[in-house]
Design an enzyme around this catalytic site. Sequence first.
Site, mmCIF file in Angstrom:
data_model
loop_
_atom_site.group_PDB
_atom_site.id
_atom_site.type_symbol
_atom_site.label_atom_id
_atom_site.label_comp_id
_atom_site.label_asym_id
_atom_site.label_seq_id
_atom_site.Cartn_x
_atom_site.Cartn_y
_atom_site.Cartn_z
ATOM 1 N N ARG A 1 0.817 -1.227 0.000
ATOM 2 C CA ARG A 1 0.000 0.000 0.000
ATOM 3 C C ARG A 1 0.846 1.271 0.000
ATOM 4 N NH1 ARG A 1 -1.854 -3.273 3.955
ATOM 5 N NH2 ARG A 1 -3.951 -4.127 3.755
ATOM 6 N N SER B 1 9.650 -6.257 -5.643
ATOM 7 C CA SER B 1 8.645 -6.730 -4.713
ATOM 8 C C SER B 1 8.512 -8.226 -4.892
ATOM 9 C CB SER B 1 7.329 -6.041 -5.057
ATOM 10 O OG SER B 1 6.337 -6.377 -4.150
ATOM 11 N N ARG C 1 11.547 0.815 8.211
ATOM 12 C CA ARG C 1 12.167 0.480 9.492
ATOM 13 C C ARG C 1 13.681 0.590 9.326
ATOM 14 N NH1 ARG C 1 7.877 1.206 11.427
ATOM 15 N NH2 ARG C 1 6.634 -0.220 12.709
ATOM 16 N N GLU D 1 16.742 2.918 16.997
ATOM 17 C CA GLU D 1 15.829 3.977 17.391
ATOM 18 C C GLU D 1 15.520 3.956 18.892
ATOM 19 O OE1 GLU D 1 13.016 4.215 14.093
ATOM 20 O OE2 GLU D 1 11.578 4.817 15.628
ATOM 21 N N HIS E 1 10.820 9.539 13.194
ATOM 22 C CA HIS E 1 9.769 8.527 12.979
ATOM 23 C C HIS E 1 8.364 9.159 12.996
ATOM 24 C CE1 HIS E 1 8.833 3.959 13.449
ATOM 25 N NE2 HIS E 1 7.936 4.556 12.695
ATOM 26 N N ILE E 2 8.153 10.058 12.023
ATOM 27 C CA ILE E 2 6.873 10.786 11.976
ATOM 28 C C ILE E 2 6.038 10.422 10.740
ATOM 29 C CG2 ILE E 2 7.585 12.785 13.371
ATOM 30 C CD1 ILE E 2 8.058 14.262 10.628
HETATM 31 C C1 DGY Z 1 3.756 2.040 11.958
HETATM 32 O O1 DGY Z 1 2.535 2.156 12.109
HETATM 33 O O2 DGY Z 1 4.292 0.932 11.910
HETATM 34 C C2 DGY Z 1 4.550 3.286 11.798
HETATM 35 O O3 DGY Z 1 5.896 3.055 11.796
HETATM 36 C C3 DGY Z 1 4.190 4.306 12.838
HETATM 37 O O4 DGY Z 1 2.928 4.728 12.581
#
Ligand code: DGY
Length: 316
Positions: A155, A175, A236, A265, A283-284
Amino acid sequence: MKVYITRKIQSKAIKHLRDKGFTVSVYKEDKPIPRNILMKNIKNVDALIPLLTDKIDKEVIDNMNKCKIIACYSVGYENIDVDYAKHKNIMVTNTPDVLTDSTADLAMTLALACSRRLFESRKLIDDGKFKHWKPDLLLGYEIKNKIFGIIGAGRIGEATAKRAYAFGAKIIYHSRSVNKKMEKELKAKKTSLNKLLKISDFISLHVPSNERTYHLLNKENLKLLKSNAVIINTARGNIIDEIELVKILKKGKIFSAGLDVYENEPKIHPELLKLKNVVLAPHIGSATIEARTAMAMLAAKNVVNVLKGKKPLTPI
Ligand code: DGY
C-alpha cells in the site's frame, strides 16, 4: 471488561471504548511504559492496545490471564510475538491503510528535501551566508524524468509511487509479487533488487521489518548505487545497514539520504547528525492528525469487535 492502553492515544478512541461500556486504563507518562509496570498492569485485562515501542513477547503474553486481543496502534508489528499470541488464542490486529497517505507524503517530503537540499539551504541562511543570488548555489535534482525505485510494492510503496509518477518520474519496483495496478496505472516495471539499486535516481523503502528484510541494503549492494542516488527510508531502520550507509554518505558516494527511521531507534548514529547530505526526521511517517486519529479509532474498533464476539476489522 478492561482495556489497557500503553500510552495516551487520541481521546476520540478512548471515548469510543468507554461509550461501548469498557473500563479503559491508560499509562499516563510521556515515555514508553517500563516493562515492570506493563507486566503489573496487564494481568487481568481483556484487551491490550500497545505501541510499536512495547515489546510484547512470550513473557508478556503469558502474563495476561484473559486477554482476547492485542490491537496494535501501528501497521508494523515486529514488536509482537504474533505466533505465540495466536497459539494462546489471542487475536492480533494492526492499523493498515489509514496511515498510507501520510507515510507516502513523508517519503515524498524527504525525497524533495534531499534532492533540493532544503536543510542545507536553511543552514546557509541561519549561518548568515546568503549574500546574493548565485547560478550555482545549492544545486539539486528534479524528480521529473528520473528513475524512482520502490522497494516493496504494498500500500505505502504504491502510494509513494503514485506521487513520484505525478512528479514525472519513471517508476520501477522490486517486490515479491507483481503489482498489476502500479504496472497499469503508473507504467511501473518490476525488476530485481540489484538492477533497481544500479539504475535508480531515487530509492524508497516500503518493506516490513522481518528476517528476510534485515539489512536488505548492505555493504555489498550499497556499492551499486549511482553517485546522484537519493535513498529514502520511512519503513524500518534495520532494513539498511546503517553503519554502511553512513560510510557511503561520508565518502559522498551517493547524493543524499532522507531517514525517518533508525537501526537503534531512538538512538541515531552520531555521524548521521554531522553529515550535510542527510535529512532526518524522528519517525513521523504517520504523524498527521488524520492518520493518528484513524489509527486510534481502528485499534479501538478492533477491540470492540473482538470483545463483543465479532471479527476484527484488520486482523494480522
Ligand atoms: C507504523 O505504524 O508501523 C509506523 O511506523 C508508525 O505509525
